[in-house]
Design a protein around this motif. Structure first.
Motif, PDB file in Angstrom:
ATOM      1  N   GLY A  23       5.133 -21.347 -16.204  1.00  0.00           N
ATOM      2  CA  GLY A  23       6.307 -22.057 -16.901  1.00  0.00           C
ATOM      3  C   GLY A  23       7.478 -22.302 -15.672  1.00  0.00           C
ATOM      4  O   GLY A  23       8.318 -23.378 -15.961  1.00  0.00           O
ATOM      5  N   GLY A  24       7.602 -21.473 -14.802  1.00  0.00           N
ATOM      6  CA  GLY A  24       8.690 -21.291 -13.791  1.00  0.00           C
ATOM      7  C   GLY A  24       9.881 -20.678 -14.267  1.00  0.00           C
ATOM      8  O   GLY A  24      10.919 -20.765 -13.695  1.00  0.00           O
ATOM      9  N   PHE A  25       9.963 -20.107 -15.704  1.00  0.00           N
ATOM     10  CA  PHE A  25      11.170 -19.716 -16.259  1.00  0.00           C
ATOM     11  C   PHE A  25      11.178 -18.152 -15.861  1.00  0.00           C
ATOM     12  O   PHE A  25      12.170 -17.582 -16.037  1.00  0.00           O
ATOM     13  N   GLY A  26      10.104 -17.642 -15.684  1.00  0.00           N
ATOM     14  CA  GLY A  26      10.228 -15.936 -15.450  1.00  0.00           C
ATOM     15  C   GLY A  26       9.850 -15.550 -16.980  1.00  0.00           C
ATOM     16  O   GLY A  26      10.027 -16.044 -17.805  1.00  0.00           O
ATOM     17  N   SER A  27       9.170 -14.275 -16.720  1.00  0.00           N
ATOM     18  CA  SER A  27       8.553 -13.517 -17.870  1.00  0.00           C
ATOM     19  C   SER A  27       9.660 -13.031 -18.826  1.00  0.00           C
ATOM     20  O   SER A  27       9.419 -12.991 -20.109  1.00  0.00           O
ATOM     21  N   SER A  28      10.990 -12.846 -18.472  1.00  0.00           N
ATOM     22  CA  SER A  28      11.662 -12.166 -19.401  1.00  0.00           C
ATOM     23  C   SER A  28      12.156 -13.238 -20.453  1.00  0.00           C
ATOM     24  O   SER A  28      12.682 -12.563 -21.849  1.00  0.00           O
ATOM     25  N   VAL A  29      12.248 -14.210 -20.492  1.00  0.00           N
ATOM     26  CA  VAL A  29      12.478 -15.242 -21.383  1.00  0.00           C
ATOM     27  C   VAL A  29      11.691 -15.157 -22.669  1.00  0.00           C
ATOM     28  O   VAL A  29      11.885 -15.565 -23.765  1.00  0.00           O
ATOM     29  N   PHE A  30      10.350 -14.665 -22.318  1.00  0.00           N
ATOM     30  CA  PHE A  30       9.391 -14.286 -23.344  1.00  0.00           C
ATOM     31  C   PHE A  30       9.214 -12.833 -23.776  1.00  0.00           C
ATOM     32  O   PHE A  30       9.198 -12.650 -24.783  1.00  0.00           O
ATOM     33  N   PHE A  31       9.502 -12.046 -22.753  1.00  0.00           N
ATOM     34  CA  PHE A  31       9.271 -10.699 -22.763  1.00  0.00           C
ATOM     35  C   PHE A  31      10.134  -9.988 -23.553  1.00  0.00           C
ATOM     36  O   PHE A  31      10.078  -9.081 -24.539  1.00  0.00           O
ATOM     37  N   VAL A  32      11.569 -10.404 -23.366  1.00  0.00           N
ATOM     38  CA  VAL A  32      12.788  -9.740 -23.995  1.00  0.00           C
ATOM     39  C   VAL A  32      12.810  -9.984 -25.632  1.00  0.00           C
ATOM     40  O   VAL A  32      12.616  -9.063 -26.405  1.00  0.00           O
ATOM     41  N   PRO A  33      12.505 -11.189 -26.198  1.00  0.00           N
ATOM     42  CA  PRO A  33      12.201 -11.384 -27.481  1.00  0.00           C
ATOM     43  C   PRO A  33      11.133 -10.664 -28.373  1.00  0.00           C
ATOM     44  O   PRO A  33      11.143 -10.066 -29.297  1.00  0.00           O
ATOM     45  N   VAL A  34       9.963 -10.699 -27.469  1.00  0.00           N
ATOM     46  CA  VAL A  34       8.872 -10.026 -27.911  1.00  0.00           C
ATOM     47  C   VAL A  34       8.831  -8.368 -28.147  1.00  0.00           C
ATOM     48  O   VAL A  34       8.726  -7.606 -29.016  1.00  0.00           O
ATOM     49  N   ALA A  35       9.470  -7.907 -26.873  1.00  0.00           N
ATOM     50  CA  ALA A  35       9.747  -6.391 -26.850  1.00  0.00           C
ATOM     51  C   ALA A  35      10.661  -6.009 -28.046  1.00  0.00           C
ATOM     52  O   ALA A  35      10.737  -5.034 -28.476  1.00  0.00           O
ATOM     53  N   ASN A  36      11.554  -7.113 -28.340  1.00  0.00           N
ATOM     54  CA  ASN A  36      12.642  -6.633 -29.102  1.00  0.00           C
ATOM     55  C   ASN A  36      12.135  -6.531 -30.519  1.00  0.00           C
ATOM     56  O   ASN A  36      12.857  -5.687 -31.467  1.00  0.00           O
ATOM     57  N   PHE A  37      10.907  -6.839 -30.914  1.00  0.00           N
ATOM     58  CA  PHE A  37      10.101  -6.739 -32.259  1.00  0.00           C
ATOM     59  C   PHE A  37       9.721  -5.176 -32.395  1.00  0.00           C
ATOM     60  O   PHE A  37       9.576  -4.426 -33.532  1.00  0.00           O
ATOM     61  N   PHE A  38       9.639  -4.527 -31.306  1.00  0.00           N
ATOM     62  CA  PHE A  38       8.975  -3.149 -31.213  1.00  0.00           C
ATOM     63  C   PHE A  38      10.141  -1.918 -30.583  1.00  0.00           C
ATOM     64  O   PHE A  38      10.050  -0.924 -31.058  1.00  0.00           O
ATOM     65  N   LEU A  39      11.144  -2.384 -29.937  1.00  0.00           N
ATOM     66  CA  LEU A  39      12.248  -1.350 -29.426  1.00  0.00           C
ATOM     67  C   LEU A  39      13.549  -1.799 -29.729  1.00  0.00           C
ATOM     68  O   LEU A  39      13.850  -3.196 -29.895  1.00  0.00           O
ATOM     69  N   ASP A  40      14.576  -1.053 -29.714  1.00  0.00           N
ATOM     70  CA  ASP A  40      15.865  -1.405 -29.734  1.00  0.00           C
ATOM     71  C   ASP A  40      16.349  -2.321 -28.588  1.00  0.00           C
ATOM     72  O   ASP A  40      15.850  -2.073 -27.457  1.00  0.00           O
ATOM     73  N   PHE A  41      17.458  -3.226 -28.697  1.00  0.00           N
ATOM     74  CA  PHE A  41      17.941  -4.289 -27.612  1.00  0.00           C
ATOM     75  C   PHE A  41      18.183  -3.553 -26.398  1.00  0.00           C
ATOM     76  O   PHE A  41      17.804  -4.073 -25.185  1.00  0.00           O
ATOM     77  N   GLN A  42      18.945  -2.493 -26.784  1.00  0.00           N
ATOM     78  CA  GLN A  42      19.375  -1.923 -25.241  1.00  0.00           C
ATOM     79  C   GLN A  42      18.270  -1.334 -24.228  1.00  0.00           C
ATOM     80  O   GLN A  42      18.129  -1.359 -23.191  1.00  0.00           O
TER      81      GLN A  42
END
Length: 242
Positions: A23-42
């Protein structure tokens, strides 16, 4: 919780890297909200910075057909400066508020470009500086700024390989800067740092698969799919934190 669902987490991380590459956006646009289901935001912010360092090195190696040096400077320098400001500010904002803001940000951005399909940014140095500033600030504060940077870079009409390599070079500087700030903020939680080797492998595998996909499909068609996916992730991020 994460140890119990580690295979699911790794699988979603690989998908995030593939989608971010294509998509050209970089993985963080997907990884951050996905990882937030498992870990605290910081902890997510700290882990994302480390993940992205490896991801961008891999992209530079695999998409090494030249860089737009002028854009690296005009977009990259303000991005590196403002990511540090955003990373510092993240320490003083409630993580739940940041999660909600991330959700609304993803929804707004995806709807904007799904509704206004002809919306484009003019290819000027001024807009590159503005795009770099906003993407850096967003990356430091919310963990993701690739969508803003990708939208800005699209105005300069580069081929896919050059686009991804240039974006990765800028992102490398951004991630290095915020990693330092996140470390001193205390976001590099030792309890999750064991994931780093897994994410290095994920970044290499996901980028390689993404490159193979890019060679076979229209990036524009896939970008629409990516926008719908970003919209969905934004909605889910808000709903689960109500």
């Amino acid at each position: 919780m994460l140890n119990r669902y580690l295979p699911i987490f790794i699988t979603l991380a690989i998908i995030s890297e593939i989608l971010g590459t294509v998509g050209g956006f970089g993985s963080s646009v997907f990884f951050v909200p996905v990882a937030n289901f498992f870990l605290d935001f910081q902890s997510v912010l700290g882990l994302t910075a480390l993940f992205h360092l490896s991801s961008n090195v891999t992209k530079i190696a695999l998409f090494k057909k030249g860089l737009d040096k002028k854009l690296v400077i005009s977009l990259g320098i303000p991005a590196v400066l403002f990511v540090s400001i955003g990373a510092l500010l993240s320490k003083y904002v409630d993580p739940k508020i940041l999660t909600w803001f991330l959700g609304f940000f993803l929804i707004s951005l995806s709807l904007l470009f799904l509704i206004f399909t002809q919306l484009k940014v003019k290819s000027t140095t001024k807009n590159a500086i503005i795009g770099g500033t906003l993407s850096g600030l967003s990356a430091g504060l919310l963990g993701t700024g690739g969508a803003i940077r990708g939208i800005t870079m699209a105005a300069f009409k580069m081929n896919k390989d050059k686009f991804i390599a240039t974006s990765a070079m800028i992102d490398l500087g951004v991630d290095f800067s915020r990693t330092i700030v996140y470390y001193f903020n205390g976001y590099m939680n030792r309890e999750v740092l064991y994931l780093t080797p897994f994410l290095i492998v994920v970044s290499i595998l996901g980028t390689w698969i993404g490159k193979k996909i890019l060679n076979k499909i229209s990036q524009e068609q896939f970008r629409k799919f990516v926008l719908f996916l970003i919209l969905s992730i934004g909605i889910v991020s808000i709903v689960v934190n109500l």
